[in-house]
Design an enzyme around this catalytic site. Structure first.
Site, PDB file in Angstrom:
ATOM      1  N   THR A 198     -17.448  -9.725  77.622  1.00 44.77           N
ATOM      2  CA  THR A 198     -18.199  -8.613  77.030  1.00 44.77           C
ATOM      3  C   THR A 198     -17.597  -7.269  77.419  1.00 44.77           C
ATOM      4  OG1 THR A 198     -20.141  -9.999  77.292  1.00 44.77           O
ATOM      5  CG2 THR A 198     -20.540  -7.707  76.765  1.00 44.77           C
ATOM      6  N   GLU A 240     -16.013   2.248  89.552  1.00 40.23           N
ATOM      7  CA  GLU A 240     -17.212   2.974  89.093  1.00 40.23           C
ATOM      8  C   GLU A 240     -18.190   2.044  88.395  1.00 40.23           C
ATOM      9  OE1 GLU A 240     -18.113   6.707  89.160  1.00 40.23           O
ATOM     10  OE2 GLU A 240     -19.825   5.379  88.955  1.00 40.23           O
ATOM     11  N   ILE A 247     -23.884   4.802  84.347  1.00 31.92           N
ATOM     12  CA  ILE A 247     -24.166   6.014  85.132  1.00 31.92           C
ATOM     13  C   ILE A 247     -23.009   6.259  86.094  1.00 31.92           C
ATOM     14  CG2 ILE A 247     -25.804   7.184  86.650  1.00 31.92           C
ATOM     15  CD1 ILE A 247     -27.923   5.164  85.824  1.00 31.92           C
ATOM     16  N   ASP A 279     -28.385  -8.922  93.313  1.00 32.39           N
ATOM     17  CA  ASP A 279     -27.520  -8.016  92.561  1.00 32.39           C
ATOM     18  C   ASP A 279     -27.818  -6.558  92.948  1.00 32.39           C
ATOM     19  OD1 ASP A 279     -25.824  -7.595  89.868  1.00 32.39           O
ATOM     20  OD2 ASP A 279     -27.495  -6.179  89.887  1.00 32.39           O
ATOM     21  N   LYS A 288     -25.388  -3.617  94.971  1.00 33.71           N
ATOM     22  CA  LYS A 288     -25.214  -2.223  94.530  1.00 33.71           C
ATOM     23  C   LYS A 288     -25.630  -1.252  95.625  1.00 33.71           C
ATOM     24  CE  LYS A 288     -25.626  -3.591  89.729  1.00 33.71           C
ATOM     25  NZ  LYS A 288     -26.614  -3.970  88.693  1.00 33.71           N
ATOM     26  N   GLY A 335     -24.594  -3.528  79.935  1.00 33.82           N
ATOM     27  CA  GLY A 335     -24.245  -3.537  78.519  1.00 33.82           C
ATOM     28  C   GLY A 335     -22.762  -3.322  78.325  1.00 33.82           C
TER      29      GLY A 335
END
Lengths: 428, 428
Positions: free
Chosen positions: A13, A128, A135, A200, A204, A301
């Protein structure tokens, strides 16, 4: 115009989004960088599956054909998982390739090791896209908080759980029903463990902690709680008291020591995080000088994540042109201890099942008082004749005192603690 | 550790904040840059007024002593206003000094000229603090939207007017009362014209347009309307229809052409900008790939603005160390025409005074229909026997058609238009 050739590992993706942006926005990218970017070669598991869609790109099952290509100065890793991605990245760095990756699991667990290898080989390692999808929070912390002392980073950093929680809050769905809907829409994987158990989000927060404070923490340093045990009754109850519920990651500096956590929390409806819905992410950064700033956007996404990968590719391209590769993405290093439970304070929400006989509420308030914890709100919400459901929101108390309270309630035997959540304070 | 000496022009609110951050956060700054930053010399109008507070800094009334000091590679301009700041900056750049400025008026009006002089002299000219105070929006656009095509930038970019509007909306204050309160609290100047008439916001939108689209526009290219004529009745009316009111700057790309405006607008209560209160600023950036992201923070104030100046100082310091000064802050250049009024579409809110006799509402709907504009909501709110107050929210229509409607209403004579505001659409 001179070319910069890019090699890629993976064409899922995010990978196909990267190819799409490079092709569709080529003109702007060339204008900014002065170079023509081209995805030359991509290592995939199954060439046949991709070859119709990507006619102009060399597809190969031979990873070494990408990692060892002398024409390629930038490798983009979008395979995910720890291995074999880690070995490939190490090999790329050792080969003098700059590496762009979106692999949060890998960076959270082996980032400092990889950073050293990149430094040694004088190449860039940037990521990033590993935190909060679209973001640009990592580069913002590096560039715009460089002179500020960050005091707190908190946010909604997992889109899957925020989607599920939004369904539970706005439609009154149970956790199971909301998870099923998320899976049907592709927002949750068939094995959702990593997302719903907070792992997850924890990865982060590990990366955010490294950027905010310059300190490496590991998963076992965090308190991590997921959303799978949330009872719809608590969400409803919280609502009547002026709160919504979110899975909140927080990395706080307390007198020079750090407390990093991921857990469901009650968020006041007027708090900026309360408005972040569905798969969106948001990160609030509090700096000593700047005060509170918030960064909001799509947390995952194809295209948002691919755009973050592209911002990394362009940063690396500029460094290649200027001859300035090899500077660590986040150069800030600071040793900090973990805060102890007596230092970490917050108000808490406690839901309890209490025998519907005289003296029980007195006993509960006694337990709280013994632990130096005062009550801000108390609501008895239902009784079935035998048991009453009592909800307490405390004033600020320490994690140590909360643990004391939990222990005393357990020892009592008659009262039982159904649930316990941190309560965020309304932020300015 | 090697030193980087800084010269400053001005030592007002922001300037003293810059000195404070450099002193208080010296350790982190040194760790990140590998240099010891020191404010060596500051040009001020009155040495005596500052000398007790800033004992370690050379204060001088002689600007040339700062601009010509060979030990100083970075000049920070925090005087404000066009002249003499512009002459000083030109002299600094010509002297081979890198310049950091927070001067939005100057950058909005003479930025492209100064950028050329900086480029010619191979030095940096950076101005993160010129837009939205503590929000690092310029560097974010440069770095993180480099590969994306920005389609729309909109936001609340003036803290003074947002404070005033917040008072009007939440406390039902009149414009005059809210302005007076803002002045008493130091949020508005004694001559508030630049803020309340939208000029300050317009300058920021000019700079944002340059960064988002690479295109220079000038003040006369913008439609600019301030908040001084807003009637509390419209705010109240908007509220009942599900909207709040904000001074919104917008720079939109429409088929490759640009429409840049500053005007009060109706903002749906569920829109992210609706939650931005008091002196806070917010910028929403919509990119083709990334979707909608939002950046929120303090729009002004000593320490937030000083922190943005510091992020510029550190960026310049890194460039000095790497020998990479002279790269334009925003390297994106693109020619774009201004959109014509028939291209710019939005829903509008119209408040009208209509004679309370039969046939008037029919006439109004006739005027709207003739201009191809359909009605979404219509409310007759009050009547004094002679006149009725009618409020219409239209579906999307073009600015050209709106102007047609305004002209027809004027020609009619009986109906009069009290106010007219753009209506933002609920954003995802």
């Amino acid at each position: 115009m001179e070319q910069i050739k890019i090699g890629m590992l993976g064409l899922g993706t995010v990978g196909s989004g990267v190819v799409q942006i490079i092709q569709e926005h080529q003109e702007k990218i060339s204008q900014i960088t002065g170079r023509h970017l081209e995805v030359k070669r991509v290592a995939v598991r199954n060439v046949a599956a991709h070859k119709d869609e990507f006619k102009d790109i060399e597809l190969t099952t031979d990873v070494n054909a990408v990692l060892n290509d002398p024409e390629i100065p930038i490798i983009v890793e979008v395979m995910g998982s720890i291995q074999p991605a880690m070995d490939y990245i190490v090999q790329a760095l050792e080969n003098g390739k700059n590496v762009v990756t979106a692999n949060k699991d890998l960076i959270a667990q082996h980032g400092s090791e990889l950073v050293k290898i990149a430094k040694k080989n004088n190449v860039d390692l940037v990521y990033e896209a590993s935190v909060a999808g679209g973001i640009p929070i990592l580069r913002t912390i590096v560039n715009s908080f460089a002179a500020d002392q960050i005091e707190d980073v908190k946010g909604i950093v997992n889109g899957t759980t925020n989607y599920i929680m939004t369904q539970m809050v706005t439609k009154g769905m149970t956790y199971q029903a909301a998870l099923k809907s998320a899976q049907e829409l592709g927002f949750a994987e068939s094995d959702p463990t990593n997302d719903v158990e907070g792992i997850d989000a924890a990865y982060k927060m590990i990366i955010l902690t490294q950027f905010a404070y310059g300190t490496n923490v590991k998963l076992s340093d965090l308190t991590v709680e997921g959303i799978s045990k949330i009872d719809a009754a608590d969400i409803k109850q919280a609502r009547t008291m002026g709160y919504t519920m979110k899975l909140v990651g927080e990395s706080a500096e307390i007198n020079g020591q750090l407390a990093v956590s991921v857990a469901p929390a009650l968020v006041p409806l007027e708090h900026p995080l309360a408005t972040i819905q569905n798969e969106n992410n948001a990160v609030l950064v509090k700096g000593a000088a700047v005060g509170t700033t918030m960064f909001v956007g799509p947390g995952a996404g194809k295209m948002p994540t691919a755009n973050s990968v592209l911002s990394d590719i362009i940063a690396v391209t500029k460094n290649i042109i200027l001859g300035t590769t090899g500077n660590t993405f986040n150069g800030y290093r600071q040793k900090a201890e973990l805060a102890t439970p007596d230092m970490v304070v917050a108000p808490y929400y406690l839901a309890l099942k209490i025998p519907d006989i005289p003296g029980q509420l007195l006993k509960l308030t006694h337990i709280l008082t013994e632990a130096d914890t005062s009550v801000k709100q108390v609501v008895q919400t239902e009784t079935d004749g035998e048991y009453a459901r009592v909800v307490v929101i405390t004033h600020k108390t320490s994690l140590a005192k909360l643990q004391e309270i939990q222990k005393e309630i357990k020892a009592d035997g008659a009262i039982s603690l159904i649930s316990c959540y941190k309560v965020l304070e309304a932020s300015k």
